[in-house]
Motif scaffolding. Structure first.
Motif, PDB file in Angstrom:
ATOM      1  N   ASP A  80       0.969  -1.615   0.056  1.00 25.04           N
ATOM      2  CA  ASP A  80       0.199  -0.033  -0.241  1.00 25.04           C
ATOM      3  C   ASP A  80       1.154   1.087   0.147  1.00 25.04           C
ATOM      4  OD1 ASP A  80      -2.631  -1.558  -0.141  1.00 25.04           O
ATOM      5  OD2 ASP A  80      -2.605  -1.285   1.978  1.00 25.04           O
ATOM      6  N   PHE A  81       1.689   1.509   1.060  1.00 23.44           N
ATOM      7  CA  PHE A  81       2.926   2.359   0.780  1.00 23.44           C
ATOM      8  C   PHE A  81       3.713   2.191   2.423  1.00 23.44           C
ATOM      9  CE2 PHE A  81      -0.807   4.092   3.254  1.00 23.44           C
ATOM     10  CZ  PHE A  81      -0.079   4.526   4.622  1.00 23.44           C
ATOM     11  N   CYS A  82       4.654   2.589   2.177  1.00 20.30           N
ATOM     12  CA  CYS A  82       5.944   2.897   2.816  1.00 20.30           C
ATOM     13  C   CYS A  82       6.859   3.697   3.057  1.00 20.30           C
ATOM     14  CB  CYS A  82       6.731   0.975   2.844  1.00 20.30           C
ATOM     15  SG  CYS A  82       8.288   1.610   4.254  1.00 20.30           S
ATOM     16  N   ILE A  83       6.274   5.384   3.518  1.00 19.60           N
ATOM     17  CA  ILE A  83       6.854   6.208   3.428  1.00 19.60           C
ATOM     18  C   ILE A  83       7.671   6.131   3.936  1.00 19.60           C
ATOM     19  CG2 ILE A  83       6.936   8.627   3.486  1.00 19.60           C
ATOM     20  CD1 ILE A  83       3.494   8.166   4.486  1.00 19.60           C
ATOM     21  N   GLY A  84       9.000   6.095   2.911  1.00 20.49           N
ATOM     22  CA  GLY A  84      10.343   6.791   3.749  1.00 20.49           C
ATOM     23  C   GLY A  84      11.062   8.067   4.205  1.00 20.49           C
ATOM     24  N   VAL A  85      12.070   7.060   5.399  1.00 21.63           N
ATOM     25  CA  VAL A  85      12.518   8.253   6.410  1.00 21.63           C
ATOM     26  C   VAL A  85      13.847   8.229   6.232  1.00 21.63           C
ATOM     27  CG1 VAL A  85      10.486   9.050   7.623  1.00 21.63           C
ATOM     28  CG2 VAL A  85      11.330   6.818   8.037  1.00 21.63           C
TER      29      VAL A  85
ATOM     30  N   GLY B  71      10.940   2.103  13.444  1.00 21.46           N
ATOM     31  CA  GLY B  71      10.310   1.782  11.549  1.00 21.46           C
ATOM     32  C   GLY B  71      10.943   0.610  11.217  1.00 21.46           C
ATOM     33  N   VAL B  72      10.443   0.080   9.737  1.00 17.96           N
ATOM     34  CA  VAL B  72      10.597  -1.138   8.890  1.00 17.96           C
ATOM     35  C   VAL B  72      11.914  -0.609   8.348  1.00 17.96           C
ATOM     36  CG1 VAL B  72      10.269  -3.122   8.497  1.00 17.96           C
ATOM     37  CG2 VAL B  72       9.290  -2.371  10.074  1.00 17.96           C
ATOM     38  N   PHE B  73      13.074  -1.135   7.592  1.00 16.68           N
ATOM     39  CA  PHE B  73      13.691  -0.665   6.781  1.00 16.68           C
ATOM     40  C   PHE B  73      13.329  -1.833   5.685  1.00 16.68           C
ATOM     41  CE2 PHE B  73      18.388  -0.798   4.947  1.00 16.68           C
ATOM     42  CZ  PHE B  73      18.432   0.214   4.370  1.00 16.68           C
ATOM     43  N   VAL B  74      13.551  -1.119   4.801  1.00 10.05           N
ATOM     44  CA  VAL B  74      12.716  -1.721   3.065  1.00 10.05           C
ATOM     45  C   VAL B  74      12.615  -0.562   1.789  1.00 10.05           C
ATOM     46  CG1 VAL B  74      10.089  -2.336   2.132  1.00 10.05           C
ATOM     47  CG2 VAL B  74      10.294  -2.397   4.274  1.00 10.05           C
ATOM     48  N   ASN B  75      13.538  -1.472   0.917  1.00  2.53           N
ATOM     49  CA  ASN B  75      14.487  -1.160  -0.011  1.00  2.53           C
ATOM     50  C   ASN B  75      15.347  -0.032   0.559  1.00  2.53           C
ATOM     51  OD1 ASN B  75      12.649  -2.335  -1.417  1.00  2.53           O
ATOM     52  ND2 ASN B  75      11.502  -1.720  -3.079  1.00  2.53           N
ATOM     53  N   GLY B  76      16.349   0.363   1.510  1.00  2.00           N
ATOM     54  CA  GLY B  76      16.650   0.911   1.115  1.00  2.00           C
ATOM     55  C   GLY B  76      16.743   2.055   2.693  1.00  2.00           C
TER      56      GLY B  76
ATOM     57  N   PHE C  51      13.711   3.685   5.823  1.00  2.00           N
ATOM     58  CA  PHE C  51      13.402   2.795   6.718  1.00  2.00           C
ATOM     59  C   PHE C  51      11.795   3.481   6.880  1.00  2.00           C
ATOM     60  CE2 PHE C  51      16.879   3.163   8.928  1.00  2.00           C
ATOM     61  CZ  PHE C  51      17.490   1.771   9.748  1.00  2.00           C
ATOM     62  N   CYS C  52      10.047   2.534   7.388  1.00  2.00           N
ATOM     63  CA  CYS C  52       8.899   3.449   7.125  1.00  2.00           C
ATOM     64  C   CYS C  52       8.651   4.692   8.026  1.00  2.00           C
ATOM     65  CB  CYS C  52       8.039   1.457   6.740  1.00  2.00           C
ATOM     66  SG  CYS C  52       8.695   0.726   5.232  1.00  2.00           S
ATOM     67  N   LYS C  53       8.466   5.144   7.509  1.00  2.00           N
ATOM     68  CA  LYS C  53       7.197   6.141   8.467  1.00  2.00           C
ATOM     69  C   LYS C  53       6.362   5.186   9.201  1.00  2.00           C
ATOM     70  CE  LYS C  53       6.220  11.071   8.485  1.00  2.00           C
ATOM     71  NZ  LYS C  53       6.002  11.753   7.604  1.00  2.00           N
ATOM     72  N   ASP C  54       5.701   5.678  10.194  1.00  2.00           N
ATOM     73  CA  ASP C  54       4.511   5.242  11.083  1.00  2.00           C
ATOM     74  C   ASP C  54       3.144   5.461  10.256  1.00  2.00           C
ATOM     75  OD1 ASP C  54       2.771   4.484  12.835  1.00  2.00           O
ATOM     76  OD2 ASP C  54       2.966   4.595  14.774  1.00  2.00           O
ATOM     77  N   PRO C  55       2.539   4.919   9.643  1.00  2.00           N
ATOM     78  CA  PRO C  55       1.595   5.130   8.572  1.00  2.00           C
ATOM     79  C   PRO C  55       0.690   5.957   9.401  1.00  2.00           C
ATOM     80  CG  PRO C  55       1.824   2.539   8.763  1.00  2.00           C
ATOM     81  CD  PRO C  55       2.440   3.448  10.046  1.00  2.00           C
ATOM     82  N   LYS C  56       0.211   6.097  10.799  1.00  2.00           N
ATOM     83  CA  LYS C  56      -0.164   7.134  11.391  1.00  2.00           C
ATOM     84  C   LYS C  56      -0.141   8.621  10.961  1.00  2.00           C
ATOM     85  CE  LYS C  56      -0.086   3.612  15.048  1.00  2.00           C
ATOM     86  NZ  LYS C  56       0.388   3.505  15.521  1.00  2.00           N
ATOM     87  N   LEU C  57       2.204   8.436  10.885  1.00  2.00           N
ATOM     88  CA  LEU C  57       2.250   9.386  10.886  1.00  2.00           C
ATOM     89  C   LEU C  57       1.900  10.295   9.175  1.00  2.00           C
ATOM     90  CD1 LEU C  57       5.343   8.992  14.008  1.00  2.00           C
ATOM     91  CD2 LEU C  57       2.934  10.130  14.112  1.00  2.00           C
ATOM     92  N   ALA C  58       1.810   9.674   8.421  1.00  2.00           N
ATOM     93  CA  ALA C  58       1.407  10.336   6.675  1.00  2.00           C
ATOM     94  C   ALA C  58       0.635  11.767   7.057  1.00  2.00           C
ATOM     95  CB  ALA C  58       1.157   8.868   5.850  1.00  2.00           C
ATOM     96  N   THR C  59       1.135  12.073   6.692  1.00  2.00           N
ATOM     97  CA  THR C  59       0.959  13.268   5.528  1.00  2.00           C
ATOM     98  C   THR C  59       1.106  13.744   3.929  1.00  2.00           C
ATOM     99  OG1 THR C  59       2.594  14.822   5.506  1.00  2.00           O
ATOM    100  CG2 THR C  59       1.768  14.863   8.069  1.00  2.00           C
ATOM    101  N   ALA C  60       0.148  14.692   3.738  1.00  2.00           N
ATOM    102  CA  ALA C  60      -0.031  13.999   2.650  1.00  2.00           C
ATOM    103  C   ALA C  60       0.776  15.380   2.179  1.00  2.00           C
ATOM    104  CB  ALA C  60      -1.256  15.899   1.872  1.00  2.00           C
ATOM    105  N   ASP C  61       1.852  15.887   2.375  1.00  2.00           N
ATOM    106  CA  ASP C  61       3.546  16.235   2.494  1.00  2.00           C
ATOM    107  C   ASP C  61       3.957  14.892   1.653  1.00  2.00           C
ATOM    108  OD1 ASP C  61       2.887  19.067   2.141  1.00  2.00           O
ATOM    109  OD2 ASP C  61       3.116  19.060   4.341  1.00  2.00           O
ATOM    110  N   ASP C  62       3.801  13.617   2.105  1.00  2.00           N
ATOM    111  CA  ASP C  62       4.464  12.770   2.120  1.00  2.00           C
ATOM    112  C   ASP C  62       4.740  12.504   0.015  1.00  2.00           C
ATOM    113  OD1 ASP C  62       5.988  12.523   4.017  1.00  2.00           O
ATOM    114  OD2 ASP C  62       4.425  11.636   4.996  1.00  2.00           O
ATOM    115  N   PHE C  63       3.316  12.672   0.751  1.00  4.33           N
ATOM    116  CA  PHE C  63       2.972  12.358  -0.998  1.00  4.33           C
ATOM    117  C   PHE C  63       2.497  13.504  -2.125  1.00  4.33           C
ATOM    118  CE2 PHE C  63       1.106   9.588   1.637  1.00  4.33           C
ATOM    119  CZ  PHE C  63       1.500   7.953   1.131  1.00  4.33           C
ATOM    120  N   PHE C  64       3.326  14.212  -2.486  1.00  3.63           N
ATOM    121  CA  PHE C  64       3.283  15.759  -3.453  1.00  3.63           C
ATOM    122  C   PHE C  64       4.681  16.101  -3.040  1.00  3.63           C
ATOM    123  CE2 PHE C  64       2.746  20.230  -3.415  1.00  3.63           C
ATOM    124  CZ  PHE C  64       2.247  20.466  -4.317  1.00  3.63           C
ATOM    125  N   PHE C  65       5.251  16.458  -4.534  1.00  2.00           N
ATOM    126  CA  PHE C  65       6.351  17.125  -5.216  1.00  2.00           C
ATOM    127  C   PHE C  65       6.264  18.406  -5.841  1.00  2.00           C
ATOM    128  CE2 PHE C  65       9.778  18.603  -7.864  1.00  2.00           C
ATOM    129  CZ  PHE C  65      11.002  17.887  -7.364  1.00  2.00           C
TER     130      PHE C  65
END
Length: 184
Positions: A32-37, A43-48, A50-64
């Motif tokens: 689903d998503f694993c916001i990189g930090v 967090g959990v280390f995935v694809n180089g 760490f994954c941000k806690d999904p409860k702390l996700a914001t719209a800015d994590d998906f915006f450029f």
């Protein structure tokens, strides 16, 4: 004859049992998503990353912001590449994609290159015919595609490739190759 048939059936049976144990594949990197930090913070280390806690996700994590704006071109090759990847758009982590915007100056180019960990699809939106700037967008099939510029690799390698080898490969005078190597 019956002994050969039994032996053959025994071998086939053994192979059938063994082959079912050796099937292997890579796990799908998509989720689903694993916001990189860049910090663990439980967090959990995935694809180089760490994954941000999904409860702390914001719209800015998906915006450029600003990909629609032209970038200044002031280098020797006449292009400016703006990369959008997991490093500046953390929501791309584990999705296996990235994007670039390429702004071309008059008579500019994007030098021959490869992406060792991706394939690239390029779309030009405006032709550069020597009178006006152009823009292109490229989609890449990796969150970290890498880039290897051919000229830098061939003529700027360290240690340098023997000029006689390059002269023969490119059918050039060795003095031309040495001149090119000195530019890098």
């Amino acid at each position: 004859m019956a002994m050969k048939t039994i032996s053959f059936l025994s071998i086939i049976s053994l192979l059938a049992l063994t082959l079912s144990l050796v099937i292997a594949s890579d796990p799908s990197p998509l989720q689903d998503f694993c916001i990189g930090v860049n910090t663990p913070a439980n967090g959990v280390f995935v694809n180089g990353k760490f994954c941000k806690d999904p409860k702390l996700a914001t719209a800015d994590d998906f915006f450029f912001s600003g990909l629609h704006n032209a970038r200044a071109v002031n280098n020797a090759v006449g292009s400016n590449v703006t990369a959008v990847n997991v490093n500046n758009l953390p929501g791309l982590n584990t999705l296996g994609i990235s994007l670039v915007r390429i702004d071309y100056g008059v008579n500019g180019q994007n030098p021959p290159h490869t992406h060792p960990r991706a394939t690239e699809g390029l779309i030009h939106f405006q032709a550069n015919v020597g009178r006006s700037p152009a823009v292109a967008f490229a989609a890449l099939s990796s969150q970290n595609p890498g880039v290897v510029t051919i000229a830098n690799t061939v003529f700027g390698s360290n240690p340098p490739i023997n000029p006689n080898v390059l002269a023969r490969a490119f059918q050039l005078d060795p003095k031309v190759v040495i001149d090119l190597q000195n530019k890098f």
